[in-house]
Write an enzyme that holds these catalytic residues in place. Structure first.
Site, PDB file in Angstrom:
ATOM      1  N   TRP A   2     -98.639   7.146 -34.096  1.00 28.94           N
ATOM      2  CA  TRP A   2     -97.689   6.866 -35.623  1.00 28.94           C
ATOM      3  C   TRP A   2     -96.301   6.250 -35.630  1.00 28.94           C
ATOM      4  O   TRP A   2     -95.983   5.402 -36.418  1.00 28.94           O
ATOM      5  CB  TRP A   2     -97.684   8.105 -36.426  1.00 28.94           C
ATOM      6  CG  TRP A   2     -98.840   9.119 -36.328  1.00 28.94           C
ATOM      7  CD1 TRP A   2     -99.387   9.917 -36.027  1.00 28.94           C
ATOM      8  CD2 TRP A   2    -100.412   7.695 -37.430  1.00 28.94           C
ATOM      9  NE1 TRP A   2    -101.014  10.146 -36.257  1.00 28.94           N
ATOM     10  CE2 TRP A   2    -100.822   8.831 -37.582  1.00 28.94           C
ATOM     11  CE3 TRP A   2     -99.727   6.988 -38.410  1.00 28.94           C
ATOM     12  CZ2 TRP A   2    -102.516   8.335 -38.133  1.00 28.94           C
ATOM     13  CZ3 TRP A   2    -101.116   6.981 -38.947  1.00 28.94           C
ATOM     14  CH2 TRP A   2    -102.221   7.754 -39.348  1.00 28.94           C
ATOM     15  N   ASP A  23     -90.007  10.868 -39.150  1.00 24.54           N
ATOM     16  CA  ASP A  23     -91.608  11.058 -39.419  1.00 24.54           C
ATOM     17  C   ASP A  23     -91.902  11.986 -39.524  1.00 24.54           C
ATOM     18  O   ASP A  23     -92.483  12.956 -38.154  1.00 24.54           O
ATOM     19  CB  ASP A  23     -92.857  10.036 -38.477  1.00 24.54           C
ATOM     20  CG  ASP A  23     -94.157  10.375 -39.756  1.00 24.54           C
ATOM     21  OD1 ASP A  23     -94.057  11.551 -40.648  1.00 24.54           O
ATOM     22  OD2 ASP A  23     -94.561   9.508 -39.653  1.00 24.54           O
ATOM     23  N   LYS A  37    -101.031  17.668 -43.491  1.00 27.13           N
ATOM     24  CA  LYS A  37    -100.620  17.939 -42.618  1.00 27.13           C
ATOM     25  C   LYS A  37    -100.130  19.466 -42.844  1.00 27.13           C
ATOM     26  O   LYS A  37    -100.996  20.520 -42.462  1.00 27.13           O
ATOM     27  CB  LYS A  37    -100.235  17.812 -40.868  1.00 27.13           C
ATOM     28  CG  LYS A  37    -100.749  16.551 -40.563  1.00 27.13           C
ATOM     29  CD  LYS A  37    -101.092  15.307 -41.582  1.00 27.13           C
ATOM     30  CE  LYS A  37    -101.762  13.976 -40.081  1.00 27.13           C
ATOM     31  NZ  LYS A  37    -101.096  12.437 -41.218  1.00 27.13           N
TER      32      LYS A  37
HETATM   33  C1  LIG Z   1    -101.204  11.493 -40.018  1.00 21.52           C
HETATM   34  C2  LIG Z   1     -99.641  10.787 -40.209  1.00 21.52           C
HETATM   35  C3  LIG Z   1     -99.426   9.511 -41.142  1.00 21.52           C
HETATM   36  C4  LIG Z   1    -100.023   8.492 -42.206  1.00 21.52           C
HETATM   37  O1  LIG Z   1     -99.914   8.972 -43.121  1.00 21.52           O
HETATM   38  P1  LIG Z   1    -100.670   9.112 -44.425  1.00 21.52           P
HETATM   39  O2  LIG Z   1    -100.572   9.737 -45.261  1.00 21.52           O
HETATM   40  O3  LIG Z   1    -102.773   8.857 -44.050  1.00 21.52           O
HETATM   41  O4  LIG Z   1    -100.141   7.585 -44.720  1.00 21.52           O
HETATM   42  C5  LIG Z   1     -98.483   9.140 -40.040  1.00 21.52           C
HETATM   43  N1  LIG Z   1     -97.247   9.297 -39.492  1.00 21.52           N
HETATM   44  C6  LIG Z   1     -97.496  11.124 -38.666  1.00 21.52           C
HETATM   45  C7  LIG Z   1     -96.472  11.385 -37.597  1.00 21.52           C
HETATM   46  C8  LIG Z   1     -98.521  11.521 -39.234  1.00 21.52           C
HETATM   47  O5  LIG Z   1     -98.991  12.533 -39.117  1.00 21.52           O
END
Ligand SMILES: *Cc1c(COP(=O)(O)O)cnc(C)c1O
Length: 366
Positions: free
Chosen positions: A102, A177, A201
């Site tokens: 990511w 993030d 998540k």
């Molecule tokens: C799932 C995830 C993303 C991407 O998320 P989207 O909603 O599919 O754009 C980005 N960063 C992390 C850490 C993730 O777990």
């Protein structure tokens, strides 16, 4: 009907009580004559839902008043694209620390108007550890430093080695993030410039993301951008610059309330310790039948990738798991093997059931 223990990485399991509440509210909201998804986002019913969700999230995470909370359509990847547009001017340098898939994805969202500095990367080591802070090549005067708090695919998290507190980046604001680890432990928001998370998540259904921004950063010019990509405009309009994803916002609000009722982030911190210790204990104690390859100092408490010594048995493992009521365990295609995602909504009983199944599978196949 029996609901399985769902280890899916995202969209991920939601608390059963939240799903039941959403089910009950689906047809008619109170005596409004319509569902909450069928009503104007500017009407009193939804305004109340939205206001309460923000207040609950602020309480849950301890968001200080000098931070804005935005509820945005789109996912974490969208947020990754909006960061440079909103917080870096033409020619500014942005520093990225890449600790997995990511973090790499975040790099691909940058515009040519900014200079990219990869301050550190774990790629050479297969993202099994996090480069030591002393090795980071940070740029003095960078617009921001970006990190991924928890790498969902590689199972790497800035803890426990780094503690809950992120690395010190001096005067340069730290952007993180937190898509796959938000609300899993108390964090000091004031150490960050921006925290963002896609909801699917740990916070709710896919289609909405939460962006927590230190307000003074919003005054930065950023790059020329359409109004819909401007965080300041979203803030000025209460995250209703255009029609927000009302259903997702409402369900996320139910999850926030559920997390508060369960005891808040301190309680999820405790549970995450317990659940992840059980699972890593089972893997490490299997005599090599199962293995996790991440440096124990930075193993994720949320996403646990693991492999069978004999990977010709992967399909049998997954099939047996399904029969035992354990789903969502197939690893990401980038790594293969298995991955158990054990977010806040996964009860400790679910992890116990997984561990019991793993031990049983080993007995039958070892
Ligand atoms: C799932 C995830 C993303 C991407 O998320 P989207 O909603 O599919 O754009 C980005 N960063 C992390 C850490 C993730 O777990």
């Amino acid at each position: 009907m029996t609901r399985a223990y769902n280890f899916a990485p995202g969209p991920a399991a939601l608390p059963e009580s939240v799903l039941k509440q959403a089910q009950a509210d689906m047809l008619e909201w109170g005596d409004a004559g319509a569902s909450i998804v069928e009503m104007s986002h500017r009407g009193p019913e939804f305004m109340e839902v939205a206001t309460r969700a923000e207040a609950d999230l602020r309480t849950l995470l301890g968001v200080p008043d000098d931070y804005a909370v935005l509820f945005m359509a789109g996912g974490a990847t969208t947020a990754q694209a909006l960061l440079p547009l909103n917080f870096a001017s033409d020619g500014d340098t942005v520093d990225y620390v890449v600790t997995g898939h990511w973090g790499k994805t975040a790099l691909r969202q940058l515009t040519p108007a900014v200079r990219i500095n990869i301050a550190a990367s774990g790629e050479e080591g297969g993202y099994r550890s996090i480069p030591a802070r002393e090795s980071w090549q940070l740029t003095p005067g960078a617009a921001y430093v970006h990190v991924t708090a928890n790498e969902t695919i590689h199972g790497v998290e800035y803890r426990p080695a780094w503690g809950a507190v992120p690395p010190d980046t001096g005067d340069v604001p730290l952007f993180a993030d937190f898509s796959s680890s938000i609300a899993s432990e108390p964090i000091d928001i004031s150490r960050y410039g921006v925290i963002y998370a896609g909801a699917q998540k740990n916070l709710g259904p896919v289609g909405i993301s939460v962006v927590i921004v230190r307000r003074d950063l919003l005054a930065r010019a950023g790059q020329p951008r359409a109004d819909i990509f401007n965080y300041s405009s979203h803030l000025a309009n209460g995250s209703m610059l255009n029609t927000p994803p009302t259903w997702n916002w409402y369900v996320a609000g139910l999850v926030f309330r559920w997390m508060l009722d369960e005891g808040g982030t301190a309680e999820f911190d405790r549970r995450s310790d317990e659940k992840s210790a059980l699972l890593y204990g089972a893997i490490d104690g299997s005599g090599g039948f199962y293995r996790n390859e991440v440096d124990p100092a930075v193993r994720s408490r949320m996403n646990v990738p693991f492999f069978l010594a004999d990977d010709t048995r992967n399909a049998a493992f997954l099939e047996g798991a399904r029969e035992a009521g354990l789903i969502g365990l197939k690893g990401h295609r980038v790594l293969g093997g298995m991955r158990a995602s054990i977010y806040n909504a996964m009860p400790v009983e679910g992890v116990r059931a997984l561990v019991a199944y793993m031990q049983d599978f080993q007995k039958r196949n070892g």
